[in-house]
Scaffold this motif. Structure first.
Motif: not given
Length: 345
Positions: A15-17, A26-28, A48-55
């Protein structure tokens, strides 16, 4: 289903990463979860960080395998997965009593598959609320392609702190989205605030059922697999959602686990013993093909490092969902219709 192909999948991962940061993301992400030593309180505090990384990590995989609507559905014999997903969305629109011209809010809208379908079905204007920038970018493009960009739009915001005035919407719905909330009461209270008096809120919730035994290690493992594979801080019992609705001030019109009456099990698309031509990418053969395709694309550098890890935890989620469904300890379609009183005491 979506026409997204292998290259769209490869270029969409992250995504935006930044692509070089996908592996560390992925590790985080994984370290938030029980199966990797994580704690529930950390997931809730950093949702918020977890869900953003996930999506950011999974959206292109979902669209590749599932289409534009990332949810399950009550299903009849002879009905394709795509047909059941559309009917599931139409059912919700009918329960809300949507009328042409109404202003509707989709809470946690993904890339807007349900938003577009419900808008066209009901002739309403729908605002999709989403915390993930990549999904909003993708959703806007799909709105343009579908020709609903004049009546439907997206707002980037947290559904725990919505940027809307009180009493803004004629109806609100959520489809398998508010399960990401760290506090379901707080989420429902915000929905209550932005909904006009006398109007309705409907949702499909992901929940553990009354059959879930928290002292059973197998049940706990299944729950942890679903949380890891689906970006969830916790999975609540159906009774907890019902209590939170009432505490938030809603009148509950009716509520039921719709999975109980499904002629075909909701988890059928995840069952590797089942073959479907219409949803081939979800079958055992389709998953094998996708896994090896992702592995090859990562090896030659088309897909970023970490892509295969994402595919693997999504497969772990599928295993957990399948086991949870077969044991009837989990449901993705605890449905409720609730009303904000016309006048508040």
């Amino acid at each position: 289903m979506s026409n997204t192909g292998a290259m769209d999948l490869a270029f969409g991962v992250g995504g935006k990463i930044e692509k070089v940061q996908v592996l560390s993301a992925v590790d985080k992400y994984e370290k938030y979860h029980v199966l990797h030593g994580g704690e529930e309180e950390d997931r809730k505090a950093n949702y918020t960080d977890m869900v953003n990384k996930y999506y950011d990590l999974v959206t292109s995989f979902y669209e590749f395998g599932w289409g534009e609507s990332f949810h399950f559905a009550h299903r009849w014999k002879g009905e394709s997965l795509r047909e059941s997903i559309k009917r599931h969305e139409h059912f919700l629109a009918l329960q809300l009593g949507l009328k042409p011209g109404q202003k509707v809010l989709d809470v946690g809208c993904g890339i807007g598959g349900p938003l577009r379908e419900i808008s066209r079905f009901s002739s309403t204007s729908i605002t999709g609320l989403n915390i993930n920038a990549y999904q909003i970018t993708r959703g806007k493009e799909l709105n343009r392609i579908a020709g609903v960009d004049k009546t439907c739009d997206f707002v980037k915001a947290d559904f725990m702190k919505m940027p809307f005035p009180d009493n803004s919407f004629d109806a609100v719905y959520a489809i398998e989205a508010t399960c990401h909330a760290p506090d379901v009461y707080g989420c429902y209270k915000e929905i209550y605030r932005v909904l006009k008096p006398g109007q309705y809120f409907a949702a499909y919730e992901w929940c553990m059922t009354d059959a879930f035994d928290p002292s059973n290690p197998e049940h706990q493992k299944i729950k942890a697999e679903i949380e890891l594979g689906d970006g969830l801080p916790d999975i609540r019992l159906t009774t907890k959602c019902l209590e939170a609705l009432k505490q938030a001030g809603f009148e509950v019109i009716w509520e039921k686990d719709i999975a109980v009456d499904s002629v075909l099990p909701w988890y059928l698309p995840l069952d590797t013993s089942h073959f479907s031509q219409s949803s081939f990418r979800l079958t055992a053969v389709g998953r094998f093909f996708t896994r090896n395709m992702v592995k090859a694309m990562e090896y030659v550098g088309i897909a970023p490092k970490g892509s295969l890890r994402v595919q693997e935890f999504l497969e772990k989620a599928a295993e957990g969902l399948l086991a949870g469904g077969k044991k009837e300890i989990f449901t993705p379609m605890y449905f409720f219709l609730a009303r904000k009183p016309a006048s508040e005491n």
